[in-house]
Design a protein around this motif. Structure first.
Motif, short mmCIF file in Angstrom:
data_model
loop_
_atom_site.label_atom_id
_atom_site.label_comp_id
_atom_site.label_asym_id
_atom_site.label_seq_id
_atom_site.Cartn_x
_atom_site.Cartn_y
_atom_site.Cartn_z
N ASN A 368 0.81 -1.21 0.00
CA ASN A 368 0.00 0.00 0.00
C ASN A 368 0.85 1.26 0.00
OD1 ASN A 368 0.99 -0.30 2.58
ND2 ASN A 368 -0.86 0.51 3.57
N THR A 369 2.15 1.16 -0.26
CA THR A 369 3.05 2.30 -0.29
C THR A 369 3.80 2.35 -1.61
OG1 THR A 369 3.35 2.22 2.11
CG2 THR A 369 4.97 3.48 0.85
N LEU A 370 3.68 3.48 -2.32
CA LEU A 370 4.33 3.68 -3.61
C LEU A 370 5.41 4.74 -3.50
CD1 LEU A 370 1.15 3.83 -5.90
CD2 LEU A 370 2.53 1.83 -5.32
N VAL A 371 6.44 4.62 -4.33
CA VAL A 371 7.53 5.60 -4.39
C VAL A 371 7.60 6.12 -5.82
CG1 VAL A 371 9.99 6.01 -4.14
CG2 VAL A 371 8.82 4.49 -2.54
N LEU A 372 7.43 7.42 -5.97
CA LEU A 372 7.46 8.08 -7.27
C LEU A 372 8.69 8.97 -7.36
CD1 LEU A 372 5.99 8.87 -9.97
CD2 LEU A 372 4.99 10.78 -8.67
N THR A 406 -5.48 -2.31 -2.65
CA THR A 406 -6.27 -2.20 -3.88
C THR A 406 -6.20 -0.80 -4.46
OG1 THR A 406 -7.79 -3.90 -3.07
CG2 THR A 406 -8.56 -2.51 -4.89
N ARG A 407 -6.36 0.21 -3.61
CA ARG A 407 -6.27 1.59 -4.09
C ARG A 407 -4.84 1.91 -4.53
NH1 ARG A 407 -9.35 6.11 -3.94
NH2 ARG A 407 -10.94 4.53 -4.30
N ALA A 408 -3.85 1.39 -3.83
CA ALA A 408 -2.46 1.62 -4.22
C ALA A 408 -2.19 1.02 -5.60
CB ALA A 408 -1.51 1.03 -3.19
N THR A 409 -2.73 -0.16 -5.88
CA THR A 409 -2.55 -0.79 -7.18
C THR A 409 -3.21 0.03 -8.28
OG1 THR A 409 -2.47 -2.97 -6.15
CG2 THR A 409 -2.94 -2.89 -8.51
N TYR A 412 -0.97 2.90 -8.86
CA TYR A 412 0.27 2.42 -9.45
C TYR A 412 0.11 2.21 -10.96
CZ TYR A 412 3.98 -0.89 -10.66
OH TYR A 412 5.03 -1.52 -11.27
N LYS A 413 -0.99 1.60 -11.39
CA LYS A 413 -1.21 1.34 -12.81
C LYS A 413 -1.38 2.64 -13.59
CE LYS A 413 -4.08 -2.04 -13.70
NZ LYS A 413 -5.28 -2.91 -13.60
N ALA A 414 -2.08 3.60 -12.99
CA ALA A 414 -2.26 4.89 -13.67
C ALA A 414 -0.93 5.62 -13.83
CB ALA A 414 -3.26 5.75 -12.90
N GLU A 580 -2.04 -9.43 -10.54
CA GLU A 580 -1.86 -10.70 -9.83
C GLU A 580 -1.61 -10.47 -8.35
OE1 GLU A 580 1.28 -12.64 -11.81
OE2 GLU A 580 0.09 -13.20 -13.58
N GLU A 581 -0.81 -9.45 -8.03
CA GLU A 581 -0.48 -9.20 -6.63
C GLU A 581 -1.71 -8.81 -5.82
OE1 GLU A 581 2.25 -9.55 -4.93
OE2 GLU A 581 3.40 -10.33 -6.63
N VAL A 582 -2.58 -8.00 -6.42
CA VAL A 582 -3.72 -7.52 -5.65
C VAL A 582 -4.76 -8.61 -5.44
CG1 VAL A 582 -5.23 -6.74 -7.53
CG2 VAL A 582 -5.17 -5.46 -5.37
N LEU A 583 -4.72 -9.69 -6.26
CA LEU A 583 -5.68 -10.79 -6.11
C LEU A 583 -5.22 -11.85 -5.13
CD1 LEU A 583 -6.72 -11.29 -9.86
CD2 LEU A 583 -8.03 -10.18 -8.03
N LYS A 584 -4.02 -11.73 -4.61
CA LYS A 584 -3.53 -12.71 -3.66
C LYS A 584 -4.31 -12.60 -2.35
CE LYS A 584 1.18 -13.14 -5.42
NZ LYS A 584 2.61 -12.95 -5.12
N PRO A 585 -4.43 -13.71 -1.57
CA PRO A 585 -5.19 -13.67 -0.31
C PRO A 585 -4.62 -12.63 0.65
CG PRO A 585 -4.77 -15.92 -0.96
CD PRO A 585 -3.99 -15.07 -1.89
N THR A 586 -3.30 -12.57 0.80
CA THR A 586 -2.69 -11.52 1.60
C THR A 586 -2.28 -10.43 0.64
OG1 THR A 586 -0.53 -12.57 1.40
CG2 THR A 586 -1.85 -13.14 3.33
N GLU A 587 -2.83 -9.24 0.82
CA GLU A 587 -2.67 -8.18 -0.16
C GLU A 587 -1.29 -7.56 -0.16
OE1 GLU A 587 -5.83 -5.50 0.76
OE2 GLU A 587 -7.14 -6.44 -0.71
#
Length: 620
Positions: A368-372, A406-409, A412-414, A580-587
């Motif tokens: 849930n943490t991104l680096v730009l 989920t929001r971080a992903t 991230y994609k945008a 794929e990462e966001v669909l894993k049981p542990t997010e």
């Protein structure tokens, strides 16, 4: 009244508006006329009576105007306009002579999105239309409510199971004597897909091969069947005139469409009460960005920034987090420190997409943490002043922490797509069409330098048919007080007036900060290249490339879709991995031993009662 040097041909529409008073900016369409110049060839006047004027023909009681009301237009067949039309006709004759004929049936694809074959089509009968396959991001950002034209079945999917949905933008419908496939022909880049619109579309096409591509010297590609350099110069000048017509239409329609809210009253009502639409309007007004900007993602987050050197490891030492609202637009990022409903703060930080360098997760355990990483505005301005690309050794690093992975992903994609666009723009800048010695010499010898202060208006933009090149700084193009385009170093404006030799004056140009602009004068260029056919062919080929780039940019801003996304194998792999990462049981959110709590949850009840940062973030 129309300006005296406007050249019109083919289908012409003239709108007449009603203003409340001379100073009023709001207006209402009163009536309009439509005619085709072919039916008035050789005549000096065009007279249209009331019964043939759209909207006025219904005024049977003569409340709006008298029964004998009519419109009279005087035609001045100047030598410049005749030469303009003769060159365009000569281009079409060359295409018919050297091109191969081909007929397309309704719905048949003429050019696909990913086609890079370098084929140019001239439509001699019928009409074609561009189609936009909308991305998932477009639907999530409200793209379905944007006036993208009629939604029709698209080309069949590779599996053949169902047809994709596609939208047909009105401004990409082209008829006879127009061209398609110019992006692939001139720069071997992808463009919007085009298919046959009428029952039959007759075309002539020419195709580039490896032997006739332009080299580093900037020579115009020579097509089989072209007799000499003089005919090659006519070919590319005629192509430039044809493309300038399509660019003029695209720019005017994009300005009009940017002001529209939706397709019908119900959608307009939804837009009026939509917080995202209100936030978009606020960002445009406060930050002074183009009307065509749309919001892709908007979310609250914790924000940390610091100037670092590339290679320095995270975390950012000594940095303090701050609650922010992040809004990701098509060409900008906005960081709002004062989150107050659908209104943006004047203290917000504006980051251009071309400043972006990379986006990544902080580590594989903290999803849930991104680096730009991005080049700061100060560093970018210093590099522009020095005339060199921004250095890559020093960047600004921003860290965003969201409530959920989920929001971080989603963010991230945008941002991944925008970083890819920034990389593509930087690669394009390294192979600019005006970087060749011959074209650069023409620009230097035929230009006049204008040095502007912040907010100063460039008067020549409305008074001449010159071409303008930004050497340093940036320029905002406005129409009726609204910004519709922002151009920076290396950008051109005035293309349609320069190619068509007209003075439309439909926009104003203002400097945004200290700016230097080169004015390429029409007469100076003509004197320079008229006696040198090879140089003339090179120059008109260069103009065609610049027009095509502006045309693709205008379409990309107004009608984003899969054709405008900057996908390559690396970006596609990263997007798939993020899904794929966001669909894993542990997010991917790091857990503390013993209790299943997230890192943003407060450690004690006192912090929760005090309304800590995590509570503020969760309330969004």
């Amino acid at each position: 009244l129309l300006p005296g040097k406007v050249v019109v041909w083919g289908d012409v529409r003239i709108d007449f508006f009603q203003h409340a008073n001379a100073a009023a900016s709001k207006r209402k369409l009163a009536f309009f006329i439509v005619f085709h110049t072919t039916f008035y060839s050789g005549e000096e006047r065009i007279v249209i009576s009331k019964r043939y004027i759209d909207m006025l023909h219904k005024d049977s009681s003569n409340k709006k105007c008298d029964a004998d009301f009519r419109i009279t237009m005087t035609i001045n067949a100047s030598s410049e306009s005749l030469d303009h039309l003769k060159v365009a006709e000569r281009f079409r004759q060359i295409m018919r002579r050297i091109g191969a004929p081909r007929v397309f049936k309704r719905g048949e694809v003429i050019m696909s999105e990913q086609d890079r074959k370098g084929t140019l089509f001239l439509i001699v009968r019928g009409s074609a239309e561009g189609f936009v396959n909308e991305t998932v991001e477009g639907h999530e950002s409200g793209g379905a409510l944007h006036p993208l034209g009629a939604c029709v079945p698209g080309p069949p999917l590779p599996s053949g199971e169902q047809e994709a949905q596609a939208r047909v933008p009105i401004i990409t419908i082209v008829g006879s004597d127009q061209v398609v496939g110019q992006a692939q022909f001139l720069s071997h880049s992808t463009g919007m897909g085009v298919r046959a619109r009428s029952d039959e579309v007759e075309t002539f096409f020419v195709k580039l091969d490896k032997k006739c591509t332009a080299g580093q010297s900037g020579d115009a590609p020579v097509l089989p069947g072209i007799e000499d350099d003089a005919e090659l110069a006519i070919f590319y000048r005629g192509l430039a005139i044809t493309l300038a017509t399509q660019l003029s239409k695209a720019l005017m329609e994009s300005i009009r469409i940017s002001g529209l809210k939706a397709l019908n009253d119900r959608q307009s009502l939804l837009k009026d009460h939509d917080d995202r639409e209100q936030l978009r309007k606020s960002i445009i007004n406060v930050m002074g960005i183009p009307l065509s900007e749309t919001i892709s993602v908007s979310s609250k987050c914790f924000f940390v920034t610091q100037d670092v050197r590339v290679g320095q490891a995270t975390p950012l030492p000594g940095a303090k987090s701050q609650l922010m609202r992040l809004a990701v637009l098509q060409k900008h990022l906005v960081l709002d420190p004062e989150i107050y409903g659908p209104a943006i703060s004047p203290k917000s930080l504006l980051i251009r997409v071309d400043q972006l360098r990379s986006i990544s997760y902080r580590d594989r355990y903290l999803a849930n943490t991104l680096v730009l990483e991005y080049i700061s505005a100060t560093l970018a301005e210093q590099a522009d002043a020095a005339g060199v690309p921004p250095g890559v050794d020093s960047v600004s690093r921003a860290e965003f922490t969201f409530q959920s992975a989920t929001r971080a992903t989603q963010v991230y994609k945008a941002l991944l797509l925008r970083c890819a666009k920034a990389d593509e723009d930087r690669r394009r800048d390294r192979i600019r069409p005006d970087a060749t010695p011959a074209i650069n010499e023409v620009l230097e010898q035929c230009c006049e330098l204008h040095t502007l202060r912040n907010g100063e208006r460039l008067e020549e933009a409305q008074l001449t048919d010159s071409l303008f090149l930004i050497r340093y700084g940036s320029v905002k193009l406005t129409r009726r007080g609204q910004v519709y385009r922002i151009l920076r170093k290396g950008g051109y404006f005035g293309l349609t007036d320069f190619v068509q030799k007209t003075v439309t004056g439909y926009y104003e140009a203002f400097a945004s900060g200290p700016t230097k602009v080169l004015e390429l004068k029409q007469g100076s260029v003509k004197t320079r290249i008229d006696t040198k056919p090879q140089l003339a062919a090179m120059f008109h080929y260069f103009i065609c490339q610049v027009i095509d780039n502006d045309l693709r940019e205008a379409l990309r801003e107004t009608f984003p879709g899969t054709w405008a996304t900057h996908y390559d194998e690396t970006v596609a792999a990263e997007m798939e991995k993020a899904d794929e990462e966001v669909l894993k049981p542990t997010e991917g959110v790091r857990r503390r031993k013993g209790k299943g709590t997230s890192p943003t949850r407060q450690k004690n009840s006192k912090a929760r009662r005090g309304g800590g940062d995590a509570e503020k973030l969760r309330s969004f």
